[in-house]
Write a protein that holds these residues in place. Structure first.
Motif, PDB file in Angstrom:
ATOM      1  N   ILE A  20      41.317  36.419  37.918  1.00  0.00           N
ATOM      2  CA  ILE A  20      42.680  36.919  37.903  1.00  0.00           C
ATOM      3  C   ILE A  20      43.506  36.384  38.791  1.00  0.00           C
ATOM      4  O   ILE A  20      43.068  36.066  39.815  1.00  0.00           O
ATOM      5  CB  ILE A  20      42.615  38.500  37.880  1.00  0.00           C
ATOM      6  CG1 ILE A  20      42.311  39.011  38.959  1.00  0.00           C
ATOM      7  CG2 ILE A  20      41.906  39.043  36.689  1.00  0.00           C
ATOM      8  CD1 ILE A  20      42.825  40.434  39.268  1.00  0.00           C
ATOM      9  N   TYR A  22      46.955  37.448  40.888  1.00  0.00           N
ATOM     10  CA  TYR A  22      47.567  38.671  41.228  1.00  0.00           C
ATOM     11  C   TYR A  22      48.687  38.354  41.822  1.00  0.00           C
ATOM     12  O   TYR A  22      48.826  37.573  43.113  1.00  0.00           O
ATOM     13  CB  TYR A  22      46.809  39.667  41.977  1.00  0.00           C
ATOM     14  CG  TYR A  22      47.454  40.949  42.444  1.00  0.00           C
ATOM     15  CD1 TYR A  22      47.545  42.066  41.426  1.00  0.00           C
ATOM     16  CD2 TYR A  22      47.775  41.051  43.600  1.00  0.00           C
ATOM     17  CE1 TYR A  22      47.987  43.141  41.553  1.00  0.00           C
ATOM     18  CE2 TYR A  22      48.290  42.370  43.868  1.00  0.00           C
ATOM     19  CZ  TYR A  22      48.578  43.312  42.903  1.00  0.00           C
ATOM     20  OH  TYR A  22      49.181  44.701  43.326  1.00  0.00           O
ATOM     21  N   LYS A  28      51.151  42.714  40.250  1.00  0.00           N
ATOM     22  CA  LYS A  28      50.731  42.830  39.023  1.00  0.00           C
ATOM     23  C   LYS A  28      49.950  41.610  38.899  1.00  0.00           C
ATOM     24  O   LYS A  28      49.884  40.557  39.416  1.00  0.00           O
ATOM     25  CB  LYS A  28      51.520  42.890  37.753  1.00  0.00           C
ATOM     26  CG  LYS A  28      52.514  41.884  37.668  1.00  0.00           C
ATOM     27  CD  LYS A  28      53.521  42.298  36.460  1.00  0.00           C
ATOM     28  CE  LYS A  28      54.579  40.831  36.300  1.00  0.00           C
ATOM     29  NZ  LYS A  28      55.448  41.297  35.114  1.00  0.00           N
ATOM     30  N   ILE A  29      49.163  41.691  37.782  1.00  0.00           N
ATOM     31  CA  ILE A  29      48.195  40.595  37.294  1.00  0.00           C
ATOM     32  C   ILE A  29      49.145  39.638  36.392  1.00  0.00           C
ATOM     33  O   ILE A  29      49.571  40.293  35.687  1.00  0.00           O
ATOM     34  CB  ILE A  29      46.961  40.794  36.477  1.00  0.00           C
ATOM     35  CG1 ILE A  29      46.004  41.663  37.448  1.00  0.00           C
ATOM     36  CG2 ILE A  29      45.998  39.938  36.020  1.00  0.00           C
ATOM     37  CD1 ILE A  29      44.770  42.441  36.850  1.00  0.00           C
ATOM     38  N   ARG A  32      44.911  35.475  33.599  1.00  0.00           N
ATOM     39  CA  ARG A  32      43.468  35.913  33.544  1.00  0.00           C
ATOM     40  C   ARG A  32      42.728  34.784  32.846  1.00  0.00           C
ATOM     41  O   ARG A  32      43.179  34.114  31.811  1.00  0.00           O
ATOM     42  CB  ARG A  32      43.164  37.310  32.977  1.00  0.00           C
ATOM     43  CG  ARG A  32      43.491  37.849  31.796  1.00  0.00           C
ATOM     44  CD  ARG A  32      43.132  39.179  31.424  1.00  0.00           C
ATOM     45  NE  ARG A  32      44.154  39.912  32.012  1.00  0.00           N
ATOM     46  CZ  ARG A  32      43.919  40.910  32.670  1.00  0.00           C
ATOM     47  NH1 ARG A  32      42.412  41.176  33.021  1.00  0.00           N
ATOM     48  NH2 ARG A  32      44.836  41.860  33.161  1.00  0.00           N
ATOM     49  N   GLY A 347      39.376  47.787  43.548  1.00  0.00           N
ATOM     50  CA  GLY A 347      40.286  47.661  42.290  1.00  0.00           C
ATOM     51  C   GLY A 347      40.735  48.730  41.867  1.00  0.00           C
ATOM     52  O   GLY A 347      41.854  48.850  41.197  1.00  0.00           O
ATOM     53  N   GLU A 596      43.513  48.724  34.127  1.00  0.00           N
ATOM     54  CA  GLU A 596      42.965  47.499  34.437  1.00  0.00           C
ATOM     55  C   GLU A 596      41.402  47.564  34.201  1.00  0.00           C
ATOM     56  O   GLU A 596      40.834  48.052  34.795  1.00  0.00           O
ATOM     57  CB  GLU A 596      43.389  46.844  35.670  1.00  0.00           C
ATOM     58  CG  GLU A 596      42.664  45.575  35.941  1.00  0.00           C
ATOM     59  CD  GLU A 596      42.891  44.391  35.092  1.00  0.00           C
ATOM     60  OE1 GLU A 596      41.747  43.757  34.585  1.00  0.00           O
ATOM     61  OE2 GLU A 596      43.912  44.352  34.701  1.00  0.00           O
ATOM     62  N   SER A 599      38.169  45.790  37.126  1.00  0.00           N
ATOM     63  CA  SER A 599      38.383  46.239  38.464  1.00  0.00           C
ATOM     64  C   SER A 599      37.843  45.491  39.677  1.00  0.00           C
ATOM     65  O   SER A 599      38.302  45.541  40.598  1.00  0.00           O
ATOM     66  CB  SER A 599      38.063  47.761  38.476  1.00  0.00           C
ATOM     67  OG  SER A 599      36.462  48.035  38.117  1.00  0.00           O
ATOM     68  N   LEU A 602      39.894  42.626  40.102  1.00  0.00           N
ATOM     69  CA  LEU A 602      41.232  43.077  40.922  1.00  0.00           C
ATOM     70  C   LEU A 602      40.932  43.311  42.269  1.00  0.00           C
ATOM     71  O   LEU A 602      41.868  42.944  43.312  1.00  0.00           O
ATOM     72  CB  LEU A 602      41.749  44.282  40.019  1.00  0.00           C
ATOM     73  CG  LEU A 602      43.065  44.832  40.671  1.00  0.00           C
ATOM     74  CD1 LEU A 602      44.400  43.635  40.760  1.00  0.00           C
ATOM     75  CD2 LEU A 602      43.429  45.925  39.915  1.00  0.00           C
ATOM     76  N   GLN A 624      49.117  49.148  46.993  1.00  0.00           N
ATOM     77  CA  GLN A 624      49.145  48.412  45.516  1.00  0.00           C
ATOM     78  C   GLN A 624      49.220  49.627  44.557  1.00  0.00           C
ATOM     79  O   GLN A 624      48.368  50.403  44.667  1.00  0.00           O
ATOM     80  CB  GLN A 624      47.885  47.580  45.393  1.00  0.00           C
ATOM     81  CG  GLN A 624      47.737  46.493  46.614  1.00  0.00           C
ATOM     82  CD  GLN A 624      49.041  45.579  46.728  1.00  0.00           C
ATOM     83  OE1 GLN A 624      49.665  45.017  45.748  1.00  0.00           O
ATOM     84  NE2 GLN A 624      49.486  45.418  47.973  1.00  0.00           N
ATOM     85  N   VAL A 626      47.799  51.237  41.238  1.00  0.00           N
ATOM     86  CA  VAL A 626      46.812  50.872  40.090  1.00  0.00           C
ATOM     87  C   VAL A 626      46.981  51.755  39.026  1.00  0.00           C
ATOM     88  O   VAL A 626      46.730  53.178  39.224  1.00  0.00           O
ATOM     89  CB  VAL A 626      45.535  51.560  40.931  1.00  0.00           C
ATOM     90  CG1 VAL A 626      44.207  51.449  40.002  1.00  0.00           C
ATOM     91  CG2 VAL A 626      45.341  50.479  42.178  1.00  0.00           C
TER      92      VAL A 626
END
Length: 662
Positions: A20, A22, A28-29, A32, A347, A596, A599, A602, A624, A626
């Motif tokens: 992914i 980030y 945010k992502i 991917r 994550g 997500e 994890s 992430l 961050q 989540v």
């Protein structure tokens, strides 16, 4: 910080590699990619390992995967992400790697793979695990700690696998210079350039085939056969292999069987149980915020383009860390990385005492953050806990420097997928299956179709019980256990009949799901008991209800001093609505779901972001977001449903202990 900086998080799993991007400012992502992974065919593995003829009965408990498959998967993911990076002008400023734990990856002095990796789910070393556990317990009790301790080392851990190789494959063992874990190997490849030439080798093979056959062949690297992955030899012409020192982190190292329970170092006396100088074969342990290396120019070329790679600076471990303003020609740091469970904890922000996570992947894991190791936790009288449960609770370290007590069951979504693929046939097609000429013969249900049928099956599956130990089990420590369908009667046999009605598919799917759920519930109970110096005898079945046992368990604390009021659920299985409610009912706890699904990837990206920005890993993750799903799944209050689960779980315990407990 540049407004367009991204970090790359990679998770090398058992069934796939995920990657992914980030975005650090947007938090945010933004992209991917993934590539599928498969276990090596066991018959082929047997032949290639021993040099003997093919064996139609593959070894029981073996589960292997050639590390070159991970290199192939890296190429596939990078190929997918490269145009996104270039199109959006993203500036890659760091990357981190998560990997399946415990896998034994042996390399020779030229950094070539000696044999395929024996994975976490490989229990072929059961005898060696008992031998190592006995010897290690003696060493730790009398030499290292000076107090009695049971140093449990399951077959899934790395140390027994190495001992197995030494005994059964002495020629391979003699070639070993390094033994590392999957995430260590992927990190090593990225920092040294190992594996960059796989696409070049593939192109040459295509050209040779075209010349031989006189026609154009299009075989992209994502279709590279298993045999070619195993025969491939990464180039090291650009490297001084004698100066390369692999690295690892405390989290993944804690799953080898060699890490000290209280210090950030290997126990030399444990390494000597393999051979006198074996500690020198293990990767160097780094701290959570350390840089393990820098993305090599070779891999930069693939991911970012030749111009970037040419402009890039040094790629050795001596390169300066990337801090402050990022430029495209600066070195790209690779964080220390960690095991998949530790990365998954990062994550989903499981970084504080009181957080508990249930991960439903190929294996099932339950873990929570702790300030002390479960392996050396004390009872009220100051004596180390010696409960039998301690043998199944892994005393892992997390990826922040704290502890991550964890229980792992080997039988989870992989078992449910096996049931789906082998026993679940769509009703509309089942009548057609005898015709071998029918184009839809291979059609199988997907999970959504099976869930619809399973919803109509009552709790307890009409008295049927499924024991899910298809590949042995780790919690309890039953490596030689097998799967079983029990409780067949003339009455419930009719529900398994009706080929074409969907009855058989629905009941088998739910039956397998119940078996896995009861296994997870017992694993959670083991963890809670261990943390308080108690024990549950596996030779006795429990007659307590699922709700009452859950109440008892959640009145305790997970080395966290406060009981968890809810559990976060991650992994592929967490998306199954039927399973969600079943878990809530049996565990007796509220379930929360991060949005997500990846994890671990992430978490690897979070670790990379902390290193790239020079911020402490815990502080970085606290900042961050989540996101969680709006819906919280709560346990049923219906007494009839709870009683049916109690009876079903009691049957499960009685059958499993009578068959497999010693």
């Amino acid at each position: 910080m540049s407004s367009n900086q991204v970090v790359l998080g990679i998770d090398c799993g058992t069934q796939s590699m995920k990657a992914i991007l980030y975005h650090l400012q947007q938090e945010k992502i933004v992209a991917r990619a993934s590539a599928p992974l498969e276990l090596d065919p066991m018959i082929l593995c047997t032949a290639s390992h021993t040099g003997t003829s093919l064996n139609v009965d593959p070894p029981i408990g073996r589960a292997e995967q050639h590390p070159h498959k991970w290199i192939k998967a890296l190429h596939v993911c990078f190929k997918s992400l490269a145009p996104i990076l270039q199109t959006h002008n993203y500036q890659l400023c760091g990357l981190g790697v998560s990997g399946q734990q415990h896998g034994m990856v042996p390399l020779d002095k030229n950094l070539q793979v000696v044999r395929p990796a024996k994975l976490w789910c490989d229990v072929e070393a059961a005898a060696e695990a008992k031998e190592f556990t006995d010897q290690a317990s003696d060493v730790m009790s009398h030499v290292v700690l000076g107090r009695k301790i049971h140093w449990s080392t399951p077959p899934g851990f790395t140390a027994p696998k190495i001992l197995w190789m030494k005994k059964h494959e002495p020629d391979f063992f003699a070639r070993v210079r390094w033994v590392m874990l999957p995430h260590d190997y992927v990190t090593l490849c990225l920092s040294t350039g190992l594996g960059y030439d796989m696409n070049i080798i593939m192109s040459r093979m295509e050209q040779e085939q075209e010349e031989e056959q006189g026609k154009e062949i299009d075989t992209p690297i994502d279709n590279l056969p298993w045999e070619e992955c195993s025969r491939y030899r990464p180039s090291v012409a650009h490297l001084d292999v004698s100066s390369v020192i692999p690295t690892t982190d405390l989290g993944d190292a804690s799953g080898t069987g060699f890490l000290h329970p209280e210090k950030p170092e290997y126990v030399a006396e444990l390494a000597k149980l393999i051979h006198d100088d074996f500690e020198s074969c293990l990767p160097r342990i780094l701290s959570p915020n350390d840089v393990s290396g820098y993305l090599s120019n070779q891999w930069k070329d693939i991911l970012l383009g030749k111009a970037t790679a040419t402009a890039s600076t040094a790629t050795t471990n001596d390169s300066p860390p990337l801090l402050g303003n990022h430029k495209i020609d600066r070195a790209i740091p690779i964080s220390v990385g960690t095991g998949d469970n530790m990365a998954s904890a990062l994550g989903c922000k499981c970084i504080k005492t009181g957080n508990v996570v249930l991960s439903l992947g190929t294996s099932g894991t339950i873990f929570g953050v702790s300030d002390e190791s479960s392996q050396v936790s004390k009872q009220g009288n100051g004596v180390p806990s010696q409960s039998s449960s301690s043998s199944v609770v892994a005393p892992f370290r997390d990826a922040t420097g704290r502890y991550l007590p964890l229980v792992c069951v080997m039988s989870c979504t992989g078992v449910l997928n096996s049931v789906l693929n082998n026993w679940c046939v769509p009703p509309s097609l089942s009548s057609l299956l005898p015709s071998h000429n029918n184009a839809m013969e291979g059609r199988r249900m997907d999970h959504k179709e099976a869930i619809v049928l399973a919803k109509d099956v009552p709790v307890g599956c009409h008295g049927l019980t499924f024991l899910p130990y298809l590949g042995g089990e780790r919690t309890p420590d039953w490596p030689h256990a097998t799967g079983a369908l029990l409780g067949l009667t003339p009455q419930n046999m009719s529900y398994l009949g009706g080929h074409g009605s969907g009855k058989s598919a629905g009941i088998m799917y739910r039956c397998a799901m119940e078996g896995i759920t009861f296994l997870l519930a017992d694993a959670l109970e083991e963890m809670l008991l261990c943390c308080h110096g108690q024990t549950r005898d596996h030779n006795e079945s429990s007659s307590s209800s699922s709700s009452s046992s859950s109440s008892k368990a959640h009145g305790e604390s997970l080395l966290l001093r406060t009981p968890p009021s809810s559990i976060m659920v991650v992994g592929g299985g967490s998306k199954n609505p039927l399973w969600r409610q079943m878990l809530a009912d049996v565990l007796g706890v509220n379930l929360l779901f991060p949005t997500e699904p990846e994890s671990a990837a992430l978490g690897a990206a979070f670790q990379a972001g902390a290193v790239a920005t020079g911020v402490d890993i815990v502080q970085f993750i606290e900042r961050q977001p989540v996101p969680m799903e709006d819906v919280m799944v709560t346990p049923t209050k219906d007494p009839t449903t709870l009683e049916m689960y109690r009876r079903a779980r009691q049957r499960y315990r009685e059958y499993s202990t009578k068959l497999f407990s010693s």
